[in-house]
Design an enzyme around this catalytic site. Sequence first.
Site, PDB file in Angstrom:
ATOM      1  N   LYS A  83       0.858  -1.189   0.000  1.00 43.59           N
ATOM      2  CA  LYS A  83       0.000   0.000   0.000  1.00 43.59           C
ATOM      3  C   LYS A  83       0.891   1.235   0.000  1.00 43.59           C
ATOM      4  CE  LYS A  83      -4.318   0.890   2.473  1.00 43.59           C
ATOM      5  NZ  LYS A  83      -4.899   0.802   3.827  1.00 43.59           N
TER       6      LYS A  83
HETATM    7  C1  E4P Z   1      -8.274   1.161   4.259  1.00 40.03           C
HETATM    8  O1  E4P Z   1      -7.517   0.781   3.399  1.00 40.03           O
HETATM    9  C2  E4P Z   1      -8.156   2.465   4.922  1.00 40.03           C
HETATM   10  O2  E4P Z   1      -6.910   2.594   5.491  1.00 40.03           O
HETATM   11  C3  E4P Z   1      -9.256   2.633   5.925  1.00 40.03           C
HETATM   12  O3  E4P Z   1     -10.472   2.197   5.341  1.00 40.03           O
HETATM   13  C4  E4P Z   1      -9.362   4.030   6.482  1.00 40.03           C
HETATM   14  O4  E4P Z   1     -10.540   4.135   7.238  1.00 40.03           O
HETATM   15  P1  E4P Z   1     -10.800   5.351   8.247  1.00 40.03           P
HETATM   16  O5  E4P Z   1     -11.044   6.588   7.444  1.00 40.03           O
HETATM   17  O6  E4P Z   1     -12.000   4.923   9.017  1.00 40.03           O
HETATM   18  O7  E4P Z   1      -9.557   5.464   9.094  1.00 40.03           O
END
Ligand code: E4P
Length: 217
Positions: A83
């Site tokens: 990522k």
């Molecule tokens: C997933 O890949 C993201 O990091 C995550 O959904 C972020 O979610 P949040 O905005 O609730 O922290």
Amino acid sequence: MKFFVDTAEIDQIKELNDLGMVDGVTTNPSLIAKSGRDILEVTKEICDLVDGPVSAEVVALDADTMLAEGRKLAKIADNIAVKVPLTWAGLQTCKALSDEGVMVNVTLCFSANQALLAAKAGATFISPFIGRLDDLNLDGMELIGDIRTIYDNYGFETQILAASIRSANHMKDAALIGADVATAPPAVIKAMANHVLTDKGLAGFMADVEKAGIKIL
Ligand code: E4P
């Protein structure tokens, strides 16, 4: 729509995985910090548990270090998706890792233009953040729809991974609008099973079971 679970908590992943609800897992530095575990150890454990892609996020900001981190993360298991943030350095890292055959999830996407760049850089997944846009009174789901249209217009194969999902309604709307994947916290996935009429109907049935003394075992 594929379900990814957005957590680094092994027990919660296992519970949903045993039910066939987990097509992959996403983590981020905040989720790793919350787990209190070492990133390499916990990521390996998740990869051993789940067959689908497991996103593990780089923590550097410059492309050279991101690439080195991405290569190290990719060695953990064949199902790692590295990522990277949607910055210029992240796009450079995305292109390099994709060319090496590594799955890449480009995260922190908040616009259709950013998603277009990620697809051009060979991203396997683009992660538009619905909840964080909604928090600002913007429309996260509209962004998913825009990206769907753009990707379909040109046949981009990058999968739209709806992220920052906060409610069961987000899951339904993401499915309706054509997201390829939605990643959600375990509690949101479980909440999809809830309906007040199910609870009410079951209470009625149970009252009649009691009244009539119905037994099966
Ligand atoms: C997933 O890949 C993201 O990091 C995550 O959904 C972020 O979610 P949040 O905005 O609730 O922290």
